[in-house]
Write an enzyme that holds these catalytic residues in place. Sequence first.
Site, mmCIF file in Angstrom:
data_model
loop_
_atom_site.group_PDB
_atom_site.id
_atom_site.type_symbol
_atom_site.label_atom_id
_atom_site.label_comp_id
_atom_site.label_asym_id
_atom_site.label_seq_id
_atom_site.Cartn_x
_atom_site.Cartn_y
_atom_site.Cartn_z
ATOM 1 N N LYS A 215 0.843 -1.195 0.000
ATOM 2 C CA LYS A 215 0.000 0.000 0.000
ATOM 3 C C LYS A 215 0.886 1.256 0.000
ATOM 4 O O LYS A 215 0.691 2.149 -0.799
ATOM 5 C CB LYS A 215 -0.914 -0.026 1.234
ATOM 6 C CG LYS A 215 -1.793 1.181 1.351
ATOM 7 C CD LYS A 215 -2.692 1.081 2.576
ATOM 8 C CE LYS A 215 -3.262 2.452 2.909
ATOM 9 N NZ LYS A 215 -4.082 2.440 4.116
ATOM 10 N N GLU A 221 10.818 -4.335 4.311
ATOM 11 C CA GLU A 221 10.918 -5.747 3.909
ATOM 12 C C GLU A 221 10.578 -5.892 2.427
ATOM 13 O O GLU A 221 11.277 -6.555 1.662
ATOM 14 C CB GLU A 221 9.945 -6.616 4.727
ATOM 15 C CG GLU A 221 10.272 -6.732 6.210
ATOM 16 C CD GLU A 221 9.691 -5.611 7.044
ATOM 17 O OE1 GLU A 221 9.256 -4.580 6.478
ATOM 18 O OE2 GLU A 221 9.695 -5.742 8.283
ATOM 19 N N GLY A 275 -4.389 -1.886 5.453
ATOM 20 C CA GLY A 275 -3.651 -3.020 4.889
ATOM 21 C C GLY A 275 -4.283 -4.361 5.246
ATOM 22 O O GLY A 275 -4.481 -5.224 4.388
ATOM 23 N N ARG A 276 -4.650 -4.540 6.501
ATOM 24 C CA ARG A 276 -5.188 -5.836 6.937
ATOM 25 C C ARG A 276 -6.623 -6.075 6.468
ATOM 26 O O ARG A 276 -7.172 -7.144 6.692
ATOM 27 C CB ARG A 276 -5.062 -5.964 8.455
ATOM 28 C CG ARG A 276 -5.696 -4.831 9.242
ATOM 29 C CD ARG A 276 -5.201 -4.827 10.687
ATOM 30 N NE ARG A 276 -5.662 -3.667 11.441
ATOM 31 C CZ ARG A 276 -5.065 -2.474 11.445
ATOM 32 N NH1 ARG A 276 -3.987 -2.266 10.695
ATOM 33 N NH2 ARG A 276 -5.519 -1.485 12.187
ATOM 34 N N GLU A 361 -3.564 -6.310 15.452
ATOM 35 C CA GLU A 361 -3.134 -4.990 14.973
ATOM 36 C C GLU A 361 -4.284 -3.993 15.092
ATOM 37 O O GLU A 361 -4.067 -2.809 15.291
ATOM 38 C CB GLU A 361 -2.640 -5.082 13.515
ATOM 39 C CG GLU A 361 -1.866 -3.858 13.056
ATOM 40 C CD GLU A 361 -1.075 -4.079 11.773
ATOM 41 O OE1 GLU A 361 0.080 -4.527 11.843
ATOM 42 O OE2 GLU A 361 -1.618 -3.800 10.692
ATOM 43 N N HIS A 392 -2.731 -32.994 19.335
ATOM 44 C CA HIS A 392 -1.537 -33.754 19.712
ATOM 45 C C HIS A 392 -0.385 -32.839 20.067
ATOM 46 O O HIS A 392 0.767 -33.272 20.108
ATOM 47 C CB HIS A 392 -1.155 -34.695 18.573
ATOM 48 C CG HIS A 392 -2.245 -35.672 18.272
ATOM 49 N ND1 HIS A 392 -2.373 -36.875 18.947
ATOM 50 C CD2 HIS A 392 -3.315 -35.589 17.439
ATOM 51 C CE1 HIS A 392 -3.451 -37.507 18.491
ATOM 52 N NE2 HIS A 392 -4.049 -36.746 17.583
ATOM 53 N N LYS A 520 10.102 0.100 13.804
ATOM 54 C CA LYS A 520 10.577 0.350 12.437
ATOM 55 C C LYS A 520 11.673 1.404 12.445
ATOM 56 O O LYS A 520 12.702 1.266 11.790
ATOM 57 C CB LYS A 520 9.421 0.856 11.558
ATOM 58 C CG LYS A 520 8.475 -0.206 11.064
ATOM 59 C CD LYS A 520 7.512 0.418 10.059
ATOM 60 C CE LYS A 520 6.349 -0.487 9.751
ATOM 61 N NZ LYS A 520 5.330 0.138 8.922
HETATM 62 O O1 F6P Z 1 3.850 -2.537 9.780
HETATM 63 C C1 F6P Z 1 2.512 -2.843 9.718
HETATM 64 C C2 F6P Z 1 1.935 -2.537 8.378
HETATM 65 O O2 F6P Z 1 1.814 -1.162 8.216
HETATM 66 C C3 F6P Z 1 0.609 -3.234 8.195
HETATM 67 O O3 F6P Z 1 -0.440 -2.536 8.733
HETATM 68 C C4 F6P Z 1 0.560 -3.426 6.735
HETATM 69 O O4 F6P Z 1 -0.366 -4.402 6.382
HETATM 70 C C5 F6P Z 1 1.983 -3.824 6.453
HETATM 71 O O5 F6P Z 1 2.750 -3.020 7.318
HETATM 72 C C6 F6P Z 1 2.442 -3.667 5.037
HETATM 73 O O6 F6P Z 1 2.308 -2.365 4.587
HETATM 74 P P1 F6P Z 1 2.415 -1.998 3.050
HETATM 75 O O7 F6P Z 1 1.313 -2.685 2.325
HETATM 76 O O8 F6P Z 1 2.289 -0.495 3.002
HETATM 77 O O9 F6P Z 1 3.751 -2.453 2.560
#
Ligand code: F6P
Length: 549
Positions: A215, A221, A275-276, A361, A392, A520
């Site tokens: 987004k 990452e 995002g979620r 979150e 189990h 972060k």
């Molecule tokens: O760090 C959490 C977050 O902001 C989430 O809310 C989101 O889903 C994820 O990082 C990834 O964000 P993006 O889609 O902007 O890379």
Amino acid sequence: MTTLAELIASASGLQDCANWRALETHRQSVGDLHSSALLDEPGRYEALSRGACGLVLDYSRHLLSEETIGLLLQLAEERQLAAWIESLLSGARVNNTEDRPALHTALRRDAGRPLVVDGEDVMPLVHAEREKFLTFAEAVRSGVHTGATGERITDVVNIGIGGSDLGLVMLDSALAEYRDPAVRLHFVSNIDGTQLADVLDQVRPETTLFIICSKSFKTIETQLNADAARQWFLERMPAAAIGSHFAAISVNAEAMDRFGIGNNLRFKIWDWVGGRYSLWSAVGLSVAIGIGADNFRELLAGAASMDDHFESAPFADNLPVLLGLLGVWQQNFLATASHAVLPYDQRLRYFPAFLQQLEMESNGKGVTRDGQPVDYATGTVIWGEPGSNAQHSFFQLLHQGNARVSLDFIAPVVASSRYADQHLQGLGNMLAQAEAFARGYPAEAVAADLSAAGRSEADVARLAAHKAHPGNRSVSVLLMDQLGPRSLGALVALYEHKVFVQSVIWGINPFDQWGVELGKGLAVQMSVALAGDDHAVLPGIANLIRRRR
Ligand code: F6P
């Protein structure tokens, strides 16, 4: 009609609510109840189960009475839940700390139903983008969109994390039966590089489509993995080929420009989608390629049916409202801080991980909407694994340990595989566990059974306490007709709205996530320190940093 400003202003003060106080008093009377006796009450299942959108929620195995439900429903009224639902669905700025609506429901809404936000109908935008990404998904599946050499796309690599990954991994696994075997989906999220390396070792650049799903297009990452994937690609293919092999979904058009994403392979989302909550948008592109546009539309239709139910069903019959209130009862009145989600279908194995982000979150907040500290429990710790593997592994603690954990059992009634007999066994196991957790196995019954089996009195005295199960665990059983796109859409939307219901009761904003920012920022500093800059080394971490240098 209560305005949003008035709703936000009244978000604090939960503990002053008459029904909250009534529930505190009522809780004392429940202390003597045992689920075993409750379950034997005639009509309990009929009173404490509800169905909608192909799902049935049986909450008869909770430590509560119809009076409890009545008080919880009144609490929802007192917290003005109806006005909040209306605000959410109509596009009011319910994400007040970021001053935005939370319009994930628009993403699955029928394109013909206008939704005017700030004077503009957002549905034409949503519809256009939906058609664009679903058309592209079909083009990949049918071979109309090929790689730069003209070869068909056989591998799709989604690069994203959190909400740009977890929901997709979950859907891909859950809908495996609907997936086109000619296109393999891969998901790369983690920062350390091993996941990317493992995927790149399996694919050929000529037949691979990378989807950068972010987004913000700023997440470290995703940036690292996307840059590394592009470099890998450019070592094998000409730069002009990027245009056929890299797609992206983001609100950040400039970053997509910089990365070199072509106009026809870039897809929009909007600030008003968290995002979620975004898997319904073009974020779901990889899954749409996997299952096809028609099945993806079914997923949206299933979620939309749950939205309609949430909007219109009386609270007493409203699945998200009931599920949310059950959580409040467990957490705030029965001191349950941990909640296990146990799908009895291996294809739903990523559902607990998806819910972890969705619930934790969203509702992991310590202040109310107007910034007042809360002094009651909010977001629950969510975890889980598929049954019967879980039986189990950790069920021992759930049955006989002293940590209080509530449980959601989830299963399709119809088998998801051709092994229908095994599916039946799985279902039988799930129902057996639901009963065992609720009813328990009292020491007297254990003793009687041991005696009847011919064990000595000494053995009976020695073993009865060890074999006894206290029961009284809070258990919901959620049955779906069949695990398919429509029912899965409804299931995911059910939990999304459950989270919203709880946020309203607790008076918190479920749509921001400031709590992930501190780490972060520090991570940037740690990377600089690890690279050798002593000014960046914090005292508490110096010894660890030096071990790496
Ligand atoms: O760090 C959490 C977050 O902001 C989430 O809310 C989101 O889903 C994820 O990082 C990834 O964000 P993006 O889609 O902007 O890379």
